[in-house]
Design an enzyme around this catalytic site. Structure first.
Site, mmCIF file in Angstrom:
data_model
loop_
_atom_site.group_PDB
_atom_site.id
_atom_site.type_symbol
_atom_site.label_atom_id
_atom_site.label_comp_id
_atom_site.label_asym_id
_atom_site.label_seq_id
_atom_site.Cartn_x
_atom_site.Cartn_y
_atom_site.Cartn_z
ATOM 1 C CG HIS A 318 0.412 2.614 1.300
ATOM 2 N ND1 HIS A 318 1.618 2.550 0.653
ATOM 3 C CD2 HIS A 318 0.229 1.389 1.855
ATOM 4 C CE1 HIS A 318 2.133 1.349 0.799
ATOM 5 N NE2 HIS A 318 1.306 0.624 1.530
ATOM 6 N NE ARG A 338 7.509 0.950 1.114
ATOM 7 C CZ ARG A 338 6.851 1.315 2.203
ATOM 8 N NH1 ARG A 338 7.503 1.753 3.262
ATOM 9 N NH2 ARG A 338 5.544 1.236 2.245
#
Length: 543
Positions: A318, A338
């Site tokens: 990740h 994000r």
């Protein structure tokens, strides 16, 4: 909490923020992505892999830590266990008590099967519990399972098994309704419409969430449902080995009481492996976002019994693991941060890539920025880039972070870092096991009768990279499928004489191949007490 060097870099981030708010970074072309992955993604580091010398995948490569376990003998090898002394007898044995295991248990129980769940920690102690960002489902008017299929299949580099992707996306809207009907509190607008957002690599807003506690909320409901139905659960009980019968079909498992080390024999007409992932093996010495029990047990058990693995050489790192402070190093900073507008920014305040590229591309980009371009941030622990979280409230309004990602806010606040005011340092963390046991669309092992697998232990659903939100979807869709399939199959299964001959045969194969590790597998729990981990690849020492 931040060093002087980090504070100086924040000034550059703040100086470029206004311009970045009005100029979205471009997306990479397909050729640029391929080049970036080949040069910087950990899956392409040849020295991090070893050849498998025995079993169905002989001659293929796997991460060195996994290969070591595949080349280790069973902890039962040489023991004279009396398999006729049966401690538990059930229709469906489910090994693993996370999202896939509980979903399977609920559906198998619905189908009238006698079900036993065993879990080496507590019920619900699993990566499902730790998932944050959400669960995908194409259930809005501007979306469709076909579009979801294209995103997922392309995001996995066109390597997934098409029948598995089709099952995943087709059953997704139903999975959301199934969860909501049981009590999952998804985020909704005032009129009751479910809130959906983008994830990396998605062409539509189809991410359903419960703030950034999505996995915990789903696991709360599944765990309660299992307990309320009175399904038998053995906590702190692991599976030490699968049992086969003289016909070659799976016939149960040898269980191990984790508190007493006593062995127990469970006879079962069908067995579902829902053991999760591999993060606590710390491939390539990366930190991990995984729960304590994620030691690839299901891969070892299935492989030694003769089940082939698929894409065991591909792992998801990740891109945004917490890189500082040390107390939370490797903890997941959800992709939802994000999707709400935070950008990945280097030490000079440059947004060097689009924040919602797929996870493998984003991770490779961070590593390139730190190792290749030498524009990474240096923390007391190692390399990082900034995740410019104050942008979220610039874009969406004050209070958005506390309302939409409260877990993230609290994670950093407890160490004096207010992500509403300052960016947070991130670096890739070992997150997900893309590959695993090969299954068909009904979750059955490719080669072993009566063995089913669901969730992160499987390979083929996500290809060589998984999109955000498809893991929670995976455990629900295929957990349910496995429970239904196992209960139906159990109606016609006749178990023969039980045996552990495959353990002896595997040991002989290792001996013939010249493999002697002096360790046993599955690992069951990580060995932090005995072995310090040194993260040498990143150039810094971690203990």
């Amino acid at each position: 909490m931040y060093t002087e060097e980090m504070l100086e870099s924040i000034k550059k981030v703040e100086a470029t923020r206004d311009e970045r708010l009005h100029t979205e970074p471009r997306r990479l072309s397909a050729d640029e992505k391929d080049a970036l992955l080949r040069r910087w993604h950990p899956d392409y580091r040849e020295d991090a892999f070893a050849e498998i010398k025995v079993g169905p995948n002989r001659g293929e490569k796997a991460p060195k830590q996994l290969t070591h376990l595949l080349h280790s003998n069973s902890r039962l090898y040489g023991l004279n266990l009396d398999l006729s002394r049966i401690d538990y007898d059930t229709d469906v044995l489910i090994i693993g008590g996370g999202g896939a295991g509980c979903s399977a248990a609920i559906e198998a129980s619905n189908a009238g099967a006698n079900v036993l769940v065993v879990t080496k920690l507590r019920l619900g102690d699993a990566n499902t519990m730790m998932a944050e960002g959400g669960i995908q489902a194409a259930d809005k008017p501007n979306d469709s399972p076909v579009q979801h299929y294209l995103d997922a299949y392309g995001g996995g580099h066109f390597a997934a098994k098409p029948e598995l992707v089709k099952e995943l996306v087709s059953r997704a809207p139903e999975a959301i309704q199934w969860l909501e009907n049981m009590g999952v509190m998804f985020d909704k607008e005032a009129d009751g419409t479910m809130v959906t957002t983008h994830g990396g690599g998605t062409s539509r807003k189809r991410m359903h969430a419960a703030r950034d506690y999505s996995g915990a909320e789903i696991m709360r409901v599944l765990r309660d449902e299992v307990q309320n139905r009175g399904i038998q659960v053995l906590e702190f009980t692991s599976a030490a080995e699968l049992i086969k019968d003289t016909r070659g079909q799976v016939a149960g498992a040898v269980l191990m009481n984790m508190e007493t080390d006593d062995y127990l024999v469970c006879r079962a007409k069908t067995v579902i492996l829902a053991t999760g992932g591999c993060g606590r093996l710390h491939y390539q010495h990366f930190p991990t976002s995984n729960h304590y029990g994620a030691t690839a047990d299901g891969l070892i058990l299935a492989y030694r019994a003769g089940a082939p693995l698929l894409y065991q050489d591909t792992i998801q790192y990740h891109p945004t693991g917490a890189a500082f402070p040390a107390q939370i190093q490797g903890a997941l900073v959800t992709e939802k941060v994000r999707s709400l507008g935070a950008q990945l920014v280097n030490i000079d305040g440059e947004a060097y890539m689009h924040p919602l590229e797929t996870r493998d591309v984003a991770a490779a980009g961070i590593i390139r920025e730190c190792r290749g371009n030498k524009k990474g941030l240096t923390t007391p622990l190692g390399h990082a880039v900034w995740l410019d979280t104050p942008m979220i409230e610039e874009i969406n309004g004050e209070g958005t972070i506390e309302a939409r990602i409260p877990a993230m806010l609290r994670l950093f606040l407890q160490y004096g870092i207010d992500m509403r005011k300052v960016p947070v340092p991130v670096y890739p963390t070992l997150h997900y096991q893309n590959g695993g046991v090969e299954i068909d669309a009904k979750c059955f092992s490719k080669t072993i009768d009566n063995l089913l697998c669901a969730g992160e232990v499987t390979g083929g659903v996500h290809g060589r990279n998984r999109l955000m939100g498809n893991s929670l979807l995976d455990v629900i869709v295929f957990g349910r499928d496995a429970g239904i399939s196992a209960a139906e199959k159990a109606k016609s299964v006749q178990i023969g004489n039980m045996t552990l001959n495959h353990v002896t045969e595997y040991a002989q194969a290792l001996q013939s191949a010249g493999e002697h590790t002096n360790d046993v597998s599955p690992m069951l729990l990580p060995k932090y007490a005995r072995h310090a981990r040194e993260f040498e690849w990143r150039g810094f020492r971690y203990a």
